[in-house]
Design a protein around this motif. Structure first.
Motif, PDB file in Angstrom:
ATOM      1  N   VAL A  39      -5.382   9.246 -13.950  1.00 21.50           N
ATOM      2  CA  VAL A  39      -5.134   8.079 -13.244  1.00 21.50           C
ATOM      3  C   VAL A  39      -6.337   7.679 -12.900  1.00 21.50           C
ATOM      4  O   VAL A  39      -7.069   8.363 -11.985  1.00 21.50           O
ATOM      5  N   THR A  40      -7.011   6.239 -13.081  1.00 25.51           N
ATOM      6  CA  THR A  40      -8.213   5.601 -12.462  1.00 25.51           C
ATOM      7  C   THR A  40      -7.579   4.397 -11.819  1.00 25.51           C
ATOM      8  O   THR A  40      -6.839   3.560 -12.633  1.00 25.51           O
ATOM      9  N   TRP A  41      -7.999   3.964 -10.755  1.00 28.53           N
ATOM     10  CA  TRP A  41      -7.714   2.778 -10.041  1.00 28.53           C
ATOM     11  C   TRP A  41      -8.903   2.086  -9.532  1.00 28.53           C
ATOM     12  O   TRP A  41      -9.934   2.603  -8.902  1.00 28.53           O
ATOM     13  N   SER A  42      -8.898   0.954  -9.852  1.00 27.73           N
ATOM     14  CA  SER A  42     -10.129  -0.178  -9.353  1.00 27.73           C
ATOM     15  C   SER A  42      -9.613  -1.472  -9.626  1.00 27.73           C
ATOM     16  O   SER A  42      -8.707  -1.573 -10.582  1.00 27.73           O
ATOM     17  N   THR A  43      -9.797  -2.318  -8.782  1.00 33.20           N
ATOM     18  CA  THR A  43      -9.399  -3.735  -8.850  1.00 33.20           C
ATOM     19  C   THR A  43     -10.436  -4.807  -9.518  1.00 33.20           C
ATOM     20  O   THR A  43     -11.530  -4.852  -8.962  1.00 33.20           O
ATOM     21  N   HIS A  44     -10.160  -5.111 -10.866  1.00 33.56           N
ATOM     22  CA  HIS A  44     -10.919  -5.788 -11.686  1.00 33.56           C
ATOM     23  C   HIS A  44     -11.253  -7.013 -10.977  1.00 33.56           C
ATOM     24  O   HIS A  44     -12.513  -7.696 -11.128  1.00 33.56           O
ATOM     25  N   ASP A  45     -10.327  -7.743 -10.095  1.00 34.68           N
ATOM     26  CA  ASP A  45     -10.631  -9.158  -9.587  1.00 34.68           C
ATOM     27  C   ASP A  45     -11.670  -9.000  -8.774  1.00 34.68           C
ATOM     28  O   ASP A  45     -12.663 -10.259  -8.625  1.00 34.68           O
ATOM     29  N   CYS A  46     -11.914  -7.916  -7.890  1.00 32.24           N
ATOM     30  CA  CYS A  46     -12.869  -8.040  -6.787  1.00 32.24           C
ATOM     31  C   CYS A  46     -14.125  -7.141  -7.306  1.00 32.24           C
ATOM     32  O   CYS A  46     -14.999  -7.029  -6.560  1.00 32.24           O
ATOM     33  N   GLY A  47     -13.862  -6.476  -8.596  1.00 30.41           N
ATOM     34  CA  GLY A  47     -14.912  -5.749  -9.054  1.00 30.41           C
ATOM     35  C   GLY A  47     -15.375  -4.486  -8.307  1.00 30.41           C
ATOM     36  O   GLY A  47     -16.319  -3.702  -7.957  1.00 30.41           O
ATOM     37  N   GLY A  48     -14.077  -3.736  -7.881  1.00 27.84           N
ATOM     38  CA  GLY A  48     -14.318  -2.554  -7.056  1.00 27.84           C
ATOM     39  C   GLY A  48     -13.043  -2.112  -6.405  1.00 27.84           C
ATOM     40  O   GLY A  48     -11.931  -2.778  -6.638  1.00 27.84           O
ATOM     41  N   LEU A  49     -13.217  -1.220  -5.377  1.00 33.84           N
ATOM     42  CA  LEU A  49     -11.867  -0.804  -4.861  1.00 33.84           C
ATOM     43  C   LEU A  49     -11.181  -1.706  -3.718  1.00 33.84           C
ATOM     44  O   LEU A  49     -12.110  -2.539  -3.088  1.00 33.84           O
ATOM     45  N   SER A  50      -9.959  -1.977  -3.806  1.00 35.12           N
ATOM     46  CA  SER A  50      -9.231  -2.857  -2.770  1.00 35.12           C
ATOM     47  C   SER A  50      -8.142  -2.169  -2.224  1.00 35.12           C
ATOM     48  O   SER A  50      -7.775  -0.853  -2.660  1.00 35.12           O
ATOM     49  N   ALA A  51      -7.679  -2.851  -1.217  1.00 32.20           N
ATOM     50  CA  ALA A  51      -6.489  -2.157  -0.533  1.00 32.20           C
ATOM     51  C   ALA A  51      -5.152  -1.848  -1.504  1.00 32.20           C
ATOM     52  O   ALA A  51      -4.367  -0.775  -1.469  1.00 32.20           O
ATOM     53  N   ARG A  52      -5.441  -2.680  -2.664  1.00 38.77           N
ATOM     54  CA  ARG A  52      -4.065  -2.449  -3.719  1.00 38.77           C
ATOM     55  C   ARG A  52      -4.363  -0.774  -4.242  1.00 38.77           C
ATOM     56  O   ARG A  52      -3.592  -0.297  -4.613  1.00 38.77           O
ATOM     57  N   ASP A  53      -5.405  -0.643  -4.488  1.00 40.82           N
ATOM     58  CA  ASP A  53      -5.914   0.620  -5.131  1.00 40.82           C
ATOM     59  C   ASP A  53      -5.467   1.770  -4.256  1.00 40.82           C
ATOM     60  O   ASP A  53      -4.909   2.794  -4.627  1.00 40.82           O
ATOM     61  N   ILE A  54      -5.876   1.702  -2.855  1.00 39.41           N
ATOM     62  CA  ILE A  54      -5.396   2.592  -1.904  1.00 39.41           C
ATOM     63  C   ILE A  54      -3.774   2.726  -1.903  1.00 39.41           C
ATOM     64  O   ILE A  54      -3.416   3.766  -1.890  1.00 39.41           O
ATOM     65  N   LYS A  55      -3.132   1.618  -1.841  1.00 40.14           N
ATOM     66  CA  LYS A  55      -1.681   1.561  -1.855  1.00 40.14           C
ATOM     67  C   LYS A  55      -1.108   2.541  -3.221  1.00 40.14           C
ATOM     68  O   LYS A  55      -0.096   3.204  -3.190  1.00 40.14           O
ATOM     69  N   MET A  56      -1.662   2.048  -4.387  1.00 37.21           N
ATOM     70  CA  MET A  56      -1.213   2.467  -5.380  1.00 37.21           C
ATOM     71  C   MET A  56      -1.712   4.192  -5.662  1.00 37.21           C
ATOM     72  O   MET A  56      -0.770   4.928  -6.069  1.00 37.21           O
ATOM     73  N   ALA A  57      -2.938   4.443  -5.330  1.00 36.76           N
ATOM     74  CA  ALA A  57      -3.157   5.929  -5.315  1.00 36.76           C
ATOM     75  C   ALA A  57      -2.102   6.617  -4.212  1.00 36.76           C
ATOM     76  O   ALA A  57      -1.648   7.846  -4.826  1.00 36.76           O
ATOM     77  N   THR A  58      -1.988   6.161  -3.066  1.00 36.62           N
ATOM     78  CA  THR A  58      -0.920   6.840  -2.227  1.00 36.62           C
ATOM     79  C   THR A  58       0.334   6.907  -2.923  1.00 36.62           C
ATOM     80  O   THR A  58       0.999   7.962  -2.947  1.00 36.62           O
ATOM     81  N   LEU A  59       1.036   5.764  -3.406  1.00 40.56           N
ATOM     82  CA  LEU A  59       2.089   5.858  -4.328  1.00 40.56           C
ATOM     83  C   LEU A  59       2.239   7.047  -5.313  1.00 40.56           C
ATOM     84  O   LEU A  59       3.124   7.730  -5.457  1.00 40.56           O
ATOM     85  N   CYS A  60       1.035   7.121  -6.154  1.00 42.88           N
ATOM     86  CA  CYS A  60       1.097   8.135  -7.040  1.00 42.88           C
ATOM     87  C   CYS A  60       1.051   9.572  -6.508  1.00 42.88           C
ATOM     88  O   CYS A  60       1.745  10.318  -7.096  1.00 42.88           O
ATOM     89  N   ASP A  61       0.590   9.723  -5.517  1.00 38.12           N
ATOM     90  CA  ASP A  61       0.609  11.091  -4.668  1.00 38.12           C
ATOM     91  C   ASP A  61       1.886  11.306  -4.145  1.00 38.12           C
ATOM     92  O   ASP A  61       2.587  12.481  -4.206  1.00 38.12           O
ATOM     93  N   ASP A  62       2.617  10.288  -3.812  1.00 33.68           N
ATOM     94  CA  ASP A  62       3.807  10.506  -2.990  1.00 33.68           C
ATOM     95  C   ASP A  62       4.995  10.697  -4.188  1.00 33.68           C
ATOM     96  O   ASP A  62       5.892  11.511  -3.896  1.00 33.68           O
ATOM     97  N   LYS A  63       4.856   9.893  -5.070  1.00 35.50           N
ATOM     98  CA  LYS A  63       5.685  10.404  -6.437  1.00 35.50           C
ATOM     99  C   LYS A  63       5.535  11.543  -6.999  1.00 35.50           C
ATOM    100  O   LYS A  63       6.547  12.349  -7.378  1.00 35.50           O
ATOM    101  N   PHE A  64       4.329  12.114  -7.107  1.00 32.68           N
ATOM    102  CA  PHE A  64       3.903  13.279  -7.556  1.00 32.68           C
ATOM    103  C   PHE A  64       4.576  14.474  -6.813  1.00 32.68           C
ATOM    104  O   PHE A  64       5.147  15.419  -7.310  1.00 32.68           O
ATOM    105  N   ASN A  65       4.829  14.390  -5.671  1.00 30.75           N
ATOM    106  CA  ASN A  65       5.271  15.390  -4.664  1.00 30.75           C
ATOM    107  C   ASN A  65       6.740  15.691  -5.062  1.00 30.75           C
ATOM    108  O   ASN A  65       7.132  16.635  -4.725  1.00 30.75           O
ATOM    109  N   LYS A  66       7.359  14.617  -5.930  1.00 31.77           N
ATOM    110  CA  LYS A  66       8.622  14.921  -6.043  1.00 31.77           C
ATOM    111  C   LYS A  66       8.853  15.855  -7.203  1.00 31.77           C
ATOM    112  O   LYS A  66       9.942  16.283  -7.780  1.00 31.77           O
ATOM    113  N   TYR A  67       7.818  16.066  -8.065  1.00 27.33           N
ATOM    114  CA  TYR A  67       7.675  17.113  -9.257  1.00 27.33           C
ATOM    115  C   TYR A  67       7.233  18.283  -8.957  1.00 27.33           C
ATOM    116  O   TYR A  67       7.170  19.028  -9.743  1.00 27.33           O
ATOM    117  N   LYS A  68       6.786  18.465  -7.751  1.00 22.50           N
ATOM    118  CA  LYS A  68       6.240  20.063  -7.497  1.00 22.50           C
ATOM    119  C   LYS A  68       7.609  20.852  -7.348  1.00 22.50           C
ATOM    120  O   LYS A  68       8.637  20.782  -6.934  1.00 22.50           O
TER     121      LYS A  68
END
Length: 160
Positions: free
Chosen positions: A131-160
């Protein structure tokens, strides 16, 4: 067009229109048929697609500040996310027990991404998802990427 097809199409256009543009209610009125909406394209199967101009505007994303990078981004990097060479983006590889777990997790992330109107770049082979996160609208990392990457980790923890 059959009555059933016309009814289904009317409901579909109505739902899409109401979802994309809640502010159109006063313009359309409660009894306006959805089939009278302007269309962008009429497919060979006669499915009408409403114009994208009816979509509501969201606030433009801004790049993470240096302070946000020191706190929020650092926490993700400590959790296994990595900076992508040559661009302002983060990525991580998730390994699952099997394909069905990987696919299920991707579906959960996709639904959350759709709600947030922010979508990942990803690649899946059997039980591995990159998975790669970056916000194309601003040309780099934004708070949206942080939120979604954190969500990825949280959802992954349910599969361990």
């Amino acid at each position: 067009m059959s009555t059933l097809t016309r009814s289904a199409l009317t409901v579909f256009c109505s739902v899409v229109t109401r979802r994309l543009a809640p502010s159109l209610g006063p313009l359309l009125g409660p009894s306006s048929p959805a089939l009278r909406l302007p269309v962008l394209h009429q497919s060979p199967s006669n499915i009408l697609i409403p114009l994208a101009s009816y979509a509501t505007k969201r606030k433009m994303a801004t790049k993470l500040t240096d302070a946000e990078r020191q706190t929020e981004l650092k926490a993700l990097l400590d959790a296994g996310w990595k900076m992508v060479d040559g661009r302002d983006a983060i990525n991580k590889t998730f390994m699952f027990k099997n394909f069905m777990d990987a696919w299920s997790w991707m579906g959960r992330v996709a639904m959350s991404g759709e709600k947030a109107d922010h979508h990942p770049e990803w690649f899946n082979v059997y039980n591995k998802v990159e998975v790669t996160w970056s916000t194309h609208d601003c040309g780099g990392l934004s708070a949206r990427d942080i939120k979604m990457a954190t969500l990825c980790d949280d959802k992954f923890n349910k599969y361990k």
